[in-house]
Each structure stands twice: as structure tokens, then as C-alpha cells.
Scaffold this motif. Structure first.
Motif, mmCIF file in Angstrom:
data_model
loop_
_atom_site.group_PDB
_atom_site.id
_atom_site.type_symbol
_atom_site.label_atom_id
_atom_site.label_comp_id
_atom_site.label_asym_id
_atom_site.label_seq_id
_atom_site.Cartn_x
_atom_site.Cartn_y
_atom_site.Cartn_z
ATOM 1 N N UNK A 1 -1.513 -21.169 -10.073
ATOM 2 C CA UNK A 1 -1.307 -20.009 -9.205
ATOM 3 C C UNK A 1 -0.453 -20.415 -8.009
ATOM 4 N N UNK A 2 0.017 -19.417 -7.277
ATOM 5 C CA UNK A 2 0.864 -19.657 -6.115
ATOM 6 C C UNK A 2 0.011 -19.776 -4.861
ATOM 7 N N UNK A 3 0.201 -20.860 -4.114
ATOM 8 C CA UNK A 3 -0.398 -20.996 -2.784
ATOM 9 C C UNK A 3 0.645 -20.551 -1.772
ATOM 10 N N UNK A 4 0.260 -19.620 -0.912
ATOM 11 C CA UNK A 4 1.189 -19.048 0.061
ATOM 12 C C UNK A 4 0.477 -18.966 1.411
ATOM 13 N N UNK A 5 0.718 -19.980 2.258
ATOM 14 C CA UNK A 5 0.074 -20.070 3.567
ATOM 15 C C UNK A 5 1.135 -20.292 4.627
ATOM 16 N N UNK A 6 1.116 -19.468 5.662
ATOM 17 C CA UNK A 6 2.032 -19.628 6.784
ATOM 18 C C UNK A 6 1.274 -20.211 7.972
ATOM 19 N N UNK A 7 1.820 -21.271 8.541
ATOM 20 C CA UNK A 7 1.245 -21.903 9.722
ATOM 21 C C UNK A 7 2.017 -21.482 10.963
ATOM 22 N N UNK A 8 1.311 -20.925 11.940
ATOM 23 C CA UNK A 8 1.884 -20.658 13.260
ATOM 24 C C UNK A 8 1.301 -21.685 14.228
ATOM 25 N N UNK A 9 2.153 -22.350 14.958
ATOM 26 C CA UNK A 9 1.689 -23.429 15.836
ATOM 27 C C UNK A 9 1.563 -22.931 17.271
ATOM 28 N N UNK A 10 0.329 -22.885 17.773
ATOM 29 C CA UNK A 10 0.052 -22.546 19.164
ATOM 30 C C UNK A 10 -0.795 -23.655 19.807
ATOM 31 N N UNK A 11 -0.588 -24.878 19.312
ATOM 32 C CA UNK A 11 -1.423 -26.005 19.737
ATOM 33 C C UNK A 11 -0.903 -26.670 21.003
ATOM 34 N N UNK A 12 0.385 -26.494 21.305
ATOM 35 C CA UNK A 12 0.972 -27.175 22.456
ATOM 36 C C UNK A 12 1.679 -28.463 22.098
ATOM 37 N N UNK A 13 1.694 -28.838 20.818
ATOM 38 C CA UNK A 13 2.360 -30.041 20.350
ATOM 39 C C UNK A 13 2.711 -29.866 18.881
ATOM 40 N N UNK A 14 3.539 -30.769 18.349
ATOM 41 C CA UNK A 14 3.881 -30.706 16.933
ATOM 42 C C UNK A 14 2.628 -30.797 16.081
ATOM 43 N N UNK A 15 2.643 -30.082 14.952
ATOM 44 C CA UNK A 15 1.560 -30.219 13.983
ATOM 45 C C UNK A 15 2.106 -29.855 12.608
ATOM 46 N N UNK A 16 1.253 -29.927 11.589
ATOM 47 C CA UNK A 16 1.625 -29.579 10.218
ATOM 48 C C UNK A 16 0.353 -29.186 9.468
ATOM 49 N N UNK A 17 0.520 -28.763 8.218
ATOM 50 C CA UNK A 17 -0.573 -28.765 7.242
ATOM 51 C C UNK A 17 -0.128 -29.652 6.090
ATOM 52 N N UNK B 1 -11.830 -30.974 -5.965
ATOM 53 C CA UNK B 1 -11.927 -30.802 -4.517
ATOM 54 C C UNK B 1 -10.784 -31.553 -3.846
ATOM 55 N N UNK B 2 -9.958 -30.823 -3.138
ATOM 56 C CA UNK B 2 -8.855 -31.399 -2.367
ATOM 57 C C UNK B 2 -9.102 -31.016 -0.897
ATOM 58 N N UNK B 3 -8.159 -31.360 -0.034
ATOM 59 C CA UNK B 3 -8.332 -30.934 1.348
ATOM 60 C C UNK B 3 -6.979 -30.841 2.021
ATOM 61 N N UNK B 4 -6.953 -30.250 3.195
ATOM 62 C CA UNK B 4 -5.720 -30.105 3.967
ATOM 63 C C UNK B 4 -6.005 -30.523 5.403
ATOM 64 N N UNK B 5 -4.986 -31.058 6.063
ATOM 65 C CA UNK B 5 -5.187 -31.552 7.431
ATOM 66 C C UNK B 5 -3.851 -31.727 8.134
ATOM 67 N N UNK B 6 -3.930 -31.852 9.449
ATOM 68 C CA UNK B 6 -2.730 -32.084 10.252
ATOM 69 C C UNK B 6 -2.161 -33.478 9.968
ATOM 70 N N UNK B 7 -0.825 -33.602 10.067
ATOM 71 C CA UNK B 7 -0.182 -34.887 9.763
ATOM 72 C C UNK B 7 1.068 -35.095 10.630
ATOM 73 N N UNK B 8 1.001 -34.874 11.946
ATOM 74 C CA UNK B 8 2.182 -35.130 12.781
ATOM 75 C C UNK B 8 2.302 -36.620 13.076
ATOM 76 N N UNK B 9 3.508 -37.127 13.118
ATOM 77 C CA UNK B 9 3.699 -38.548 13.404
ATOM 78 C C UNK B 9 3.098 -38.896 14.759
#
Length: 536
Positions: A116-132, A169-177
């Protein structure tokens, strides 16, 4: 490792990073490391002991809410406040959003069907770089969510791809350098459940029902300070916490029926390794290992302990049918030798950086399981669970990688360190090729959970393993039950060599850049991370 020596090393790394172009988030993290403030014991006072509370399970809203990804989802990286401990609420960094049917969710438990298609949009309001980062999933570079493609504050990133992975079972998390440890410790992580025919067949065979006999568990230890604030110091090493949270619950309790129950666990801790043991009174209870990082094994394996390193997942089935009603079973992080042989000088107070935190390898209660009243029901797992992808690595090209620390205190993979090499790929891999990576951890080292982005692998052998691992071996290649599944993260102990087989087939074209690194997040942020390219 001597903290002074680490700080000197990181100072050099910060100068190099700045000189090579821009004072990035990665360089700023190193600057914070080398200019760390004196430790403030009062700021890091341990939290009060709480009474056991009911385990949080994925529900309709809030933390860990259950969300079916049949529709697109928008998540915002932000800071919220949650009642984690008695007293004031705690600051939790979270992926927050509202579902199509109007439910407010935070770090939701995402469900998606294979293909199936995973379709997730991340909006960053953290104050610093981030990712999923979609940990364990086969994705193209752009959708991987590594620090190669940071999402700046105020910007958005759409992750859209077909899920090719097996059920599990997988997971997702932030990964900024340079900021992965900080952001994950503060909360930017969640579970992702992929469903396929094998997974659904197992649920039917064992009559597994979510929240009744099938329980996902996100384990993480957090360092709490005054007013229950989650604390993190940039630049420290092996950040461990003074409280273990199961599904964001401290001192959690779960009522289980008198039957076989499934526990699917993900270790979302920054650095702590758990030796998973179940104890009823003085008895150690055996259980079946059903699956690992990449889903179900071919057949269930009986054991009474597994080591769960940061980023790893295990799928367990434990039988409570022979226990009395109201009998309590403790899910423990049992004691073990942590083998932290990195050459540092022992401090007078080894927990100075983490007041109240049990040392690595010390026993901890992770979850209290209370057997509910009711009729006993005996169930056994099917003899066959799934079929793993076939791959013959007999003629695969070998590649040797050494995990070690140099005399200046810098963690390295071969001679590479991300502070020095940055995004420059260490090597190229031909798409569709098979390779054997021989991963050797130096004697003067510590356990390293080695993670490869976008590709899962098979453990082919372990050699020169410590006694606590050798006693778990189930074949002549020194492999443990946990090594017999598909993996994306493997724990390598000091002095040990682990050979893994990787199949670099993927449904993408052109140059795709990925990472491999130690998933001790402080090691990753200190540069124990390497880029590599997959090419046609």
C-alpha cells in the motif's frame, strides 16, 4: 571514555565542520558538546517513585493513537505536554496531527498494508532541523528521512512511497545530523505496523486481538529532572535515563488473560540495551520468539532471554495459562555484563551524568504483568510462520568494516567518521548485487548496534563472542535465535565479529545515497556514521 578526552576530540570535529562550510546543526551539536556546562545535579534530580499505572495502549486519540494509513496524514513536529509522572506534566517532543475523522494524535501507532501507499507530510515547527526516518523500510533516498534531507523549521516534507516490506513491527523517528539523540530522547518516535498475509494468518491462528492478547510496546528510558522535565545534555556519551517508560508509562502494569499473549517490543532508547527476561516469583518463564526486525521467523523458537539493543524489535509469545489469577510476572531488563571497554577512566561517581539512572547492565523492571481471573486457555504457535526471502551468499563479495575508538577518543568505522567525511560516500554498491559485510568490533570498545538504512540483512555467523552470547548459540555459526530472522540492526559485542549478508536489490534507479551507523544515538551524533551509494 574520559569525558575530557571526548570533549577535546569533539572540539576538533567542530572546527573541521565549521571550516568546511557553514555552522550547521551538526556542527552546533558538536559545539555544545565541547562547551558543555558543568553538570547540575539539582537540575537532574531523580523522579519520585510512582504507583503502578495501567499501561497505555494505542487508542483513539493522544499519544500512541492507532492510525490506519489508508488516507494521507499530516504530522507536525512540535512540543507538547504530557502527564508522564505524578506531579507536573513533562515536555514531550512529538509528531502531532489530526486524522481525517477529527482525532487529535501524537506519535501515533501507524498501520499500513504491504504494497500500500504510505503518504505522510511532516510540517516542522520544532525550531530546528528535523526529519522522519522510516526505520527498517525499503525506500528511495528522498523518502528515507535521514539527515541527508533535513526539513528546516517552518518547512514541510511529503513522504510518499509504496511499502515493500514484509509484515512486522517497524518504527519511525527523527534523524537530523547531530541532533538525533536529543530529539529521540525528548520523544520524536513512534511505532509502525506493517500487515501482510502471514501476519494476518498468525493472528487468526492464535485468536490474537489488539489490546486484549496482542500488545505493541515502545520501550525507552528517559532522564527526568526537576518538575518532571525530560533532560538531555548535548555532547555527553551513552545517554541513559532514570526512568523506563513502556508506551510512555512509568511503572506500568498490564492485565493479561490466562492464555498465550503476544508482546511486540521496540527499543526506542538512545543507548540502553535490555536483556529481556520474564520472572514469576523465582521462576524464569520461557517464551517463543516469533519475529525480529523484519517480521516473522520461519518457525517459532523457544528461549528465555534475548538482548534488545536500541532500534531492534522482537515479537514474543508468552504463555500465562498455567499461572494463577492475580499472579504477577515481571518483564525485566535482567542484569548482564555491559562490556563497556572503551578505555575510559572510571569516575568516582559513574552516574554523575545521569543521577538516579541504573547503570548499564543493571536489572530493571520494565513492565508488571498481572494475570487476570478467568478460564485458562492453552494455545501454541503454528509450526510454520512464514518464508524468508531466499538469497545465496556463497559467492557474495566481501567487505570488512571495523568498529573502534582511536586514542583521541573518536568513534570510527574503518577510518571513517561523519565529522570528517560528511556526505561523501565511502563506497558504491551495485544495485542487485549481494555482499557479505564482516563487522568486527575492537576489544577496546563497547557493544554497538549496527544499523543499515533501507536494506535488511541476514546474520550469517558470529565468532569470538563473549560467554553471555555464546551460551545462546543455536547453530555451529554461533547465531542466537534472534539472528535467524531478517534484521536491520545487529548488536556487535567487543571483540566479536558478525558476518551479515545483504541483497541490494531495490525497485529504484539512479544514484541513491544511504547511511549505516551505530544506533547508540550519542555515537551516531559523534560521527560513527558513514554514507554509501547504490548505483546502477
Amino acid at each position: 571514555m574520559n569525558p575530557a578526552r571526548r570533549r577535546w576530540t569533539s572540539a576538533l570535529a567542530a572546527v573541521i565542520a565549521a571550516a568546511m562550510g557553514g555552522f550547521s546543526r551538526f556542527a552546533r551539536a558538536q559545539h555544545a558538546h565541547t562547551h558543555a556546562k558543568p553538570l547540575r545535579r539539582l537540575d537532574l534530580s531523580p523522579p519520585a517513585q510512582a504507583e503502578p499505572r495501567a499501561l497505555r495502549l494505542p487508542g483513539q486519540s493522544g499519544l500512541l493513537a492507532d492510525v490506519d494509513l489508508a488516507r494521507p496524514l499530516e504530522l507536525t513536529a512540535t512540543i507538547g505536554w504530557e502527564p508522564l509522572l505524578p506531579g507536573p506534566t513533562s515536555d514531550v517532543w512529538q509528531y502531532a496531527g489530526t486524522t481525517a475523522d477529527g482525532r487529535a494524535v501524537a506519535n501515533p501507532t501507524l498501520r499500513v498494508r504491504r504494497n500500500a501507499m504510505l503518504d505522510v507530510t511532516l510540517k516542522n515547527r520544532l525550531g530546528d532541523d528535523t526529519t522522519i526516518h522510516w526505520h527498517g523500510l525499503m525506500v528511495d533516498e528522498r523518502n528515507d528521512g535521514s539527515g541527508l534531507h533535513p526539513v528546516r523549521h517552518g518547512e514541510s516534507q511529503r513522504y510518499r512511497f509504496s511499502v515493500h516490506n514484509r509484515g512486522g513491527l517497524y518504527w519511525y523517528h527523527a534523524h537530523p545530523h547531530g541532533g538525533t539523540g536529543e530529539q529521540v530522547h525528548h520523544g520524536l518516535a513512534g511505532l509502525l505496523i506493517v500487515e501482510d498475509r502471514d501476519e494476518l494468518a498468525l493472528r487468526e491462528a492464535l485468536d490474537l486481538r489488539a489490546g486484549i492478547s496482542d500488545f505493541p510496546l515502545l520501550l525507552s528510558d528517559k532522564q527526568f529532572g526537576l518538575r518532571n522535565a525530560i533532560k538531555y545534555e548535548l555532547g555527553e556519551d551513552d545517554w541513559i535515563g532514570n526512568k523506563v517508560l513502556a508506551n510512555w508509562c512509568a511503572d506500568a502494569r498490564l492485565d493479561v488473560p490466562r492464555r498465550a499473549c503476544r508482546l511486540r517490543l521496540c527499543n526506542a532508547s538512545n543507548a540502553r540495551v535490555y536483556k529481556l527476561v520474564f520472572r514469576a516469583g523465582r521462576r524464569i518463564l520461557p517464551y517463543w520468539l516469533l519475529g525480529t526486525d523484519g517480521g516473522l521467523l520461519e518457525r517459532p523458537l523457544r528461549t528465555d532471554q534475548v538482548y534488545l539493543a536500541p532500534a531492534q524489535r522482537v515479537d514474543l509469545l508468552i504463555d500465562f495459562s498455567a499461572l494463577r489469577s492475580d499472579e504477577e510476572v515481571l518483564m525485566l531488563g535482567a542484569d548482564y555484563d555491559p562490556m563497556e571497554n572503551d578505555g575510559g577512566m572510571a569516575a568516582a561517581d559513574p552516574m554523575l551524568e545521569h543521577p538516579g539512572a541504573p547503570p548499564m547492565g543493571a536489572e530493571q523492571t520494565l513492565l508488571r504483568l498481572r494475570v487476570a481471573a478467568g478460564e485458562s486457555r492453552t494455545l501454541r504457535p503454528p509450526a510454520h510462520l512464514s518464508t524468508l526471502p531466499a538469497a545465496d551468499f556463497a559467492t557474495a563479495a566481501p567487505r570488512k568494516l571495523k568498529l573502534w575508538i582511536n586514542d583521541a577518543g573518536r568513534w570510527l568505522i574503518n577510518e571513517w567518521n561523519f565529522h570528517l567525511d560528511h556526505h561523501n560516500p565511502a563506497f558504491e554498491v551495485r544495485r542487485g548485487s549481494l555482499e557479505i559485510w564482516e563487522l568486527t568490533n575492537a576489544i577496546r570498545s563497547m557493544p554497538h548496534p549496527f544499523h543499515v538504512h533501507a536494506f535488511q540483512f541476514r546474520v550469517l555467523s558470529r565468532s569470538d563472542s563473549p560467554a553471555q552470547i555464546r551460551r545462546l548459540a543455536v547453530d555451529r555459526d554461533g547465531r542466537t535465535p534472534q539472528d535467524l530472522g531478517l534484521m536491520d540492526t545487529v548488536l556487535i559485542w567487543p571483540g566479536e565479529t558478525v558476518r551479515i549478508g545483504l541483497d541490494f536489490s531495490q525497485p529504484f534507479s539512479g544514484r541513491q545515497s544511504y547511511m549505516f551507523h551505530c544506533h547508540n544515538l550519542e555515537h551516531e551524533d559523534q560521527g560513527m556514521m558513514v554514507a554509501f551509494d547504490v548505483v546502477d
